[in-house]
Design an enzyme around this catalytic site. Structure first.
Site, PDB file in Angstrom:
ATOM      1  NE  ARG A  29      -8.588  -0.615  10.480  1.00  0.00           N
ATOM      2  CZ  ARG A  29      -7.483  -1.488  11.188  1.00  0.00           C
ATOM      3  NH1 ARG A  29      -7.342  -2.390  10.919  1.00  0.00           N
ATOM      4  NH2 ARG A  29      -7.047  -0.575  12.096  1.00  0.00           N
TER       5      ARG A  29
ATOM      6  CE  LYS B 204      -7.772  -8.146  11.034  1.00  0.00           C
ATOM      7  NZ  LYS B 204      -9.254  -8.028  11.245  1.00  0.00           N
TER       8      LYS B 204
END
Length: 295
Positions: free
Chosen positions: A271, A237
């Protein structure tokens, strides 16, 4: 906040998730959730899958690398992503869940959706877990559907929508305090809906700046006040690649570093896009440090 304050959620603090067909996902040891994006526009191009053959190949690779859960989603939730119609989301995700379930009958499958109808049909086709970025704020029927379906529920903190969340990063009081209040309210709604097993997702990158993401990472143990296992989704991210002046494609090393910090602060489910590397990270951390209990 004092993380030793007595729990008041009325949810069990056990580190297991009871899934359909009598199966139990054990998270006493941290586990990995592999990402399978059935979208053409997810922020990391390497996570996108379209053809069924490619999907099954990647699913097999992730399971062989040690993924405990495969997370399938047909709606991109990157900042500013297109808001697709419900039927289009179903067209993308439902055949994929059916195909993966048939090919890997023992795998734990998660459906990444905020829509009740998508969740209902996905569970009917074999999904075991409902992963909802919206905490039921984007579909009024979602929480009651979660209770009716009888599957574990991932409760994520979000403000606004994927299209507007970057406009909602100002918090009038302490970030963690606001998040705990949000989670307590939603946990009460889930309890009333009949949901039994819940995983908390702090929502890194969702209505949070990179700086807030690192504050949240440092203070992750404070969420132990809620007594529930924590999912951390930071893989590739912007909070990882932007401070390094990189792109998502080059952010694996940084992701491993942030995963290590998350594990040391109590994460139970990572995740990730890169399963093998995450599994190795867990092994090395567990070899050297005790993982804090979330109970």
């Amino acid at each position: 906040m004092n993380p030793t304050v007595a729990q008041d959620t009325c949810f069990s603090a056990r580190q297991t998730l009871r899934c359909p067909r009598g199966r139990v996902l054990d998270m006493r040891r941290p586990q990995v959730m592999g990402i399978l994006n059935l979208t053409p526009d997810s922020f990391y191009q390497g996570s996108r899958v379209q053809a069924t053959d490619d999907l099954l190949r990647r699913a097999e690779q992730m399971l062989e690398a040690g993924a405990a859960v495969l997370d399938l989603g047909g709606y991109s939730t990157r900042p500013g992503a297109e808001d697709i119609a419900e039927n289009e989301e179903k067209r993308r995700v439902l055949p994929a869940i059916q195909a993966v379930r048939e090919a890997f009958p023992e795998a734990f499958l998660s459906v990444d959706t905020f829509r009740a109808s998508v969740a209902t049909e996905a569970v009917a086709l074999g999904a075991d877990i409902l992963n909802d970025i919206s905490a039921g704020t984007l579909d009024a029927e979602l929480l009651s559907a979660a209770g009716r379906l009888g599957v574990p529920y991932v409760l994520m903190h979000l403000r606004g929508t994927p299209q507007t969340m970057t406009q909602h990063t100002h918090y009038s009081s302490d970030l963690l305090l606001e998040m705990v209040r949000f989670f307590r309210t939603k946990l009460a709604e889930l309890r009333a809906a009949g949901v039994v097993d819940v995983v908390l997702d702090p929502g890194f990158g969702f209505a949070k700046t990179s700086e807030q993401g690192y504050e949240l990472l440092r203070r992750l143990p404070e969420l132990n006040i809620l007594g529930l296992p924590l999912l951390v989704g930071v893989s590739r991210k912007s909070m990882v690649y932007k401070p390094l002046g990189l792109t998502p494609d080059a952010a694996l090393t940084g992701t491993i570093a942030v995963h290590t910090m998350a594990l040391l602060n109590g994460a139970r489910l990572l995740r990730v896009h890169d399963v093998a590397e995450a599994v190795q990270t867990i092994k090395l951390v567990l070899n050297s440090y005790p993982i804090p209990s979330s109970s």
